[in-house]
Design a protein around this motif. Structure first.
Motif, mmCIF file in Angstrom:
data_model
loop_
_atom_site.group_PDB
_atom_site.id
_atom_site.type_symbol
_atom_site.label_atom_id
_atom_site.label_comp_id
_atom_site.label_asym_id
_atom_site.label_seq_id
_atom_site.Cartn_x
_atom_site.Cartn_y
_atom_site.Cartn_z
ATOM 1 N N ALA A 140 2.328 15.623 -14.419
ATOM 2 C CA ALA A 140 2.441 14.595 -14.789
ATOM 3 C C ALA A 140 3.161 13.455 -13.456
ATOM 4 N N GLU A 141 2.717 12.779 -13.773
ATOM 5 C CA GLU A 141 3.300 11.344 -12.940
ATOM 6 C C GLU A 141 5.451 11.668 -13.646
ATOM 7 N N SER A 142 5.972 10.971 -12.565
ATOM 8 C CA SER A 142 7.091 10.503 -13.481
ATOM 9 C C SER A 142 7.050 10.049 -13.764
ATOM 10 N N ALA A 186 -3.271 9.903 -17.056
ATOM 11 C CA ALA A 186 -3.111 10.023 -15.921
ATOM 12 C C ALA A 186 -3.696 9.639 -14.690
ATOM 13 N N TYR A 187 -3.268 9.924 -13.565
ATOM 14 C CA TYR A 187 -3.855 9.505 -12.110
ATOM 15 C C TYR A 187 -2.950 10.884 -11.365
ATOM 16 N N HIS A 188 -4.494 11.656 -11.004
ATOM 17 C CA HIS A 188 -4.092 12.298 -9.999
ATOM 18 C C HIS A 188 -4.754 12.623 -8.610
ATOM 19 N N GLY A 189 -5.927 12.219 -8.362
ATOM 20 C CA GLY A 189 -6.493 12.082 -7.071
ATOM 21 C C GLY A 189 -7.838 12.191 -7.319
ATOM 22 N N GLY A 190 -8.806 11.967 -6.525
ATOM 23 C CA GLY A 190 -9.999 11.454 -6.455
ATOM 24 C C GLY A 190 -10.896 13.078 -5.859
ATOM 25 N N GLY A 221 1.123 5.425 -12.880
ATOM 26 C CA GLY A 221 0.740 4.307 -11.568
ATOM 27 C C GLY A 221 -0.596 3.128 -12.588
ATOM 28 N N VAL A 222 -1.309 4.415 -11.745
ATOM 29 C CA VAL A 222 -2.736 3.916 -11.804
ATOM 30 C C VAL A 222 -3.109 3.405 -13.375
ATOM 31 N N GLY A 223 -2.573 4.182 -14.024
ATOM 32 C CA GLY A 223 -2.494 3.840 -15.476
ATOM 33 C C GLY A 223 -1.304 3.166 -16.404
ATOM 34 N N GLY A 262 0.611 -1.604 -0.298
ATOM 35 C CA GLY A 262 -0.208 -0.239 0.175
ATOM 36 C C GLY A 262 1.146 1.343 0.242
ATOM 37 N N ILE A 263 0.329 1.990 -0.353
ATOM 38 C CA ILE A 263 1.542 3.528 -0.738
ATOM 39 C C ILE A 263 2.093 3.478 1.068
ATOM 40 N N VAL A 264 1.472 3.377 2.099
ATOM 41 C CA VAL A 264 2.188 3.645 3.027
ATOM 42 C C VAL A 264 3.186 3.123 3.318
ATOM 43 N N ASN A 283 -1.630 15.904 4.073
ATOM 44 C CA ASN A 283 -2.344 14.714 4.534
ATOM 45 C C ASN A 283 -2.611 13.681 3.216
ATOM 46 N N SER A 284 -2.276 13.728 1.704
ATOM 47 C CA SER A 284 -2.638 12.956 0.637
ATOM 48 C C SER A 284 -1.732 13.248 -0.435
ATOM 49 N N GLY A 285 -2.168 12.687 -1.231
ATOM 50 C CA GLY A 285 -1.438 12.748 -2.538
ATOM 51 C C GLY A 285 -2.405 13.626 -3.381
ATOM 52 N N SER A 286 -4.422 13.501 -3.193
ATOM 53 C CA SER A 286 -5.060 14.566 -3.858
ATOM 54 C C SER A 286 -4.741 16.204 -3.573
ATOM 55 N N GLU A 287 -4.617 15.928 -2.384
ATOM 56 C CA GLU A 287 -4.719 17.237 -1.216
ATOM 57 C C GLU A 287 -3.364 17.900 -2.302
ATOM 58 N N ALA A 288 -2.021 17.664 -2.508
ATOM 59 C CA ALA A 288 -0.627 17.856 -2.379
ATOM 60 C C ALA A 288 -1.238 18.531 -3.865
ATOM 61 N N ASN A 289 -1.771 17.515 -5.033
ATOM 62 C CA ASN A 289 -2.046 18.031 -5.964
ATOM 63 C C ASN A 289 -2.938 19.627 -6.075
ATOM 64 N N ASP A 290 -3.733 19.306 -5.724
ATOM 65 C CA ASP A 290 -4.057 20.671 -5.206
ATOM 66 C C ASP A 290 -4.424 21.877 -5.294
HETATM 67 C C1 LIG Z 1 0.411 9.502 -8.857
HETATM 68 C C2 LIG Z 1 -1.438 9.537 -7.948
HETATM 69 N N1 LIG Z 1 -1.410 10.948 -7.274
HETATM 70 C C3 LIG Z 1 -2.260 11.026 -7.253
HETATM 71 C C4 LIG Z 1 -2.826 9.974 -6.097
HETATM 72 C C5 LIG Z 1 -3.760 10.507 -4.885
HETATM 73 O O1 LIG Z 1 -3.458 10.310 -3.525
HETATM 74 P P1 LIG Z 1 -4.319 10.064 -2.309
HETATM 75 O O2 LIG Z 1 -4.956 8.684 -2.785
HETATM 76 O O3 LIG Z 1 -3.008 10.252 -0.894
HETATM 77 O O4 LIG Z 1 -4.911 11.303 -1.836
HETATM 78 C C6 LIG Z 1 -3.001 8.677 -5.959
HETATM 79 C C7 LIG Z 1 -2.874 7.960 -5.128
HETATM 80 O O5 LIG Z 1 -2.761 6.454 -6.074
HETATM 81 C C8 LIG Z 1 -1.671 8.558 -6.694
HETATM 82 O O6 LIG Z 1 -1.403 7.322 -7.602
#
Ligand SMILES: Cc1ncc(COP(=O)(O)O)c(C=O)c1O
Length: 244
Positions: free
Chosen positions: A226-228, A154-158, A231-233, A68-70, A126-133
């Motif tokens: 962009a993700e380097s 790409a995947y950047h959060g929900g 991942g999800v893709g 898992g991510i953590v 707190n999270s990737g989504s928040e970082a991108n926001d």
């Molecule tokens: C590349 C990338 N960005 C953002 C996120 C979103 O992170 P979080 O689920 O911690 O909000 C993820 C989560 O899988 C991710 O893989």
């Protein structure tokens, strides 16, 4: 399928005495939002972890090949992580950033020492989504531009802004969320529009970004996200020359 025995381990899991998997499934169904879905019809119930191993409620051990991510970096309940978390929990659990607290500053210094080039300033969230926001907000506030170039696949959060820059229908809801976001071609060597053997693929995909800026924006953008490695893709490494 042949069962390959796991190597022995010194970790002895505690005997699990909590609710059964069926009871937990029923509790989830009654008290948790159905958007938090399960992947399997009969999912295993994980109750303990140690380094690379996990145990289910029946005491069966698994080698965690997913992570898992953590936990993906050092495994489950690594003794150093447990000791540091316990020590902090016993001292103080929360203060706010408007007061001084030594650990956050020391951690920022340590993290900065590991980062390359000019990446030397931290902003903890707190999270990737928040970082991108936050990244999108900062880019827009700083540049005074609104448009952003993101990538398909790409995947950047929900959250709303993460979903906006995400380029995958699986993770997008049918609500307005991508205003000002333009998705360039996925620089995907295996499934992309330019073949795996195309020597100029990096430049050709980058030309699509230029074309979007020229034709779909006011000519200026707040940023490119962009993700380097996507991942999800599907673990997509970009072709040579795409990012520089
Ligand atoms: C590349 C990338 N960005 C953002 C996120 C979103 O992170 P979080 O689920 O911690 O909000 C993820 C989560 O899988 C991710 O893989």
């Amino acid at each position: 399928m042949k069962n390959i025995p796991l190597p022995s381990t010194s970790h002895q899991p505690k005997k699990y005495a909590g609710p059964s998997a069926a009871e937990v499934a029923a509790l989830r169904k009654q008290f948790m939002n159905p958007g938090i879905f399960l992947y399997y019809k009969s999912p295993i119930m994980i109750v303990e972890g140690s380094m690379q191993y996990l145990w289910d409620d029946t005491g069966k051990r698994y080698l965690d090949g997913l992570g898992g991510i953590v936990t993906v970096s050092v495994g489950h309940c690594h003794p150093h992580v447990v000791a540091a978390a316990n020590a902090q929990n016993e001292l103080i659990q929360h203060s706010t950033t408007i007061y001084l607290q030594p650990n956050v500053a020391l951690f920022a210094e340590k993290l900065a020492s590991k980062l390359p080039g000019e990446l030397k300033v931290c902003y903890f969230v707190n999270s990737g989504s928040e970082a991108n926001d936050l990244a999108l907000l900062m880019a827009r506030a700083y540049t005074q531009n609104y448009d952003v170039i993101a990538l398909r696949n790409a995947y950047h959060g929900g959250n709303a802004s993460g979903m906006a820059v995400t380029g995958h229908s699986t993770w997008k809801y049918n609500v307005p969320h991508s205003f000002g976001v333009h998705h360039a071609l996925a620089p995907y060597p295996y499934r992309g529009v330019y073949g795996y053997d195309e020597p100029d693929a990096g430049k050709k995909y980058a030309d699509d970004v230029k074309s979007l800026i020229d034709f779909a924006t006011p000519g200026k953008v707040a940023g490119f996200i962009a993700e380097s490695i996507q991942g999800v893709g599907g673990f997509v490494e970009f072709p040579k020359g795409y990012l520089k």
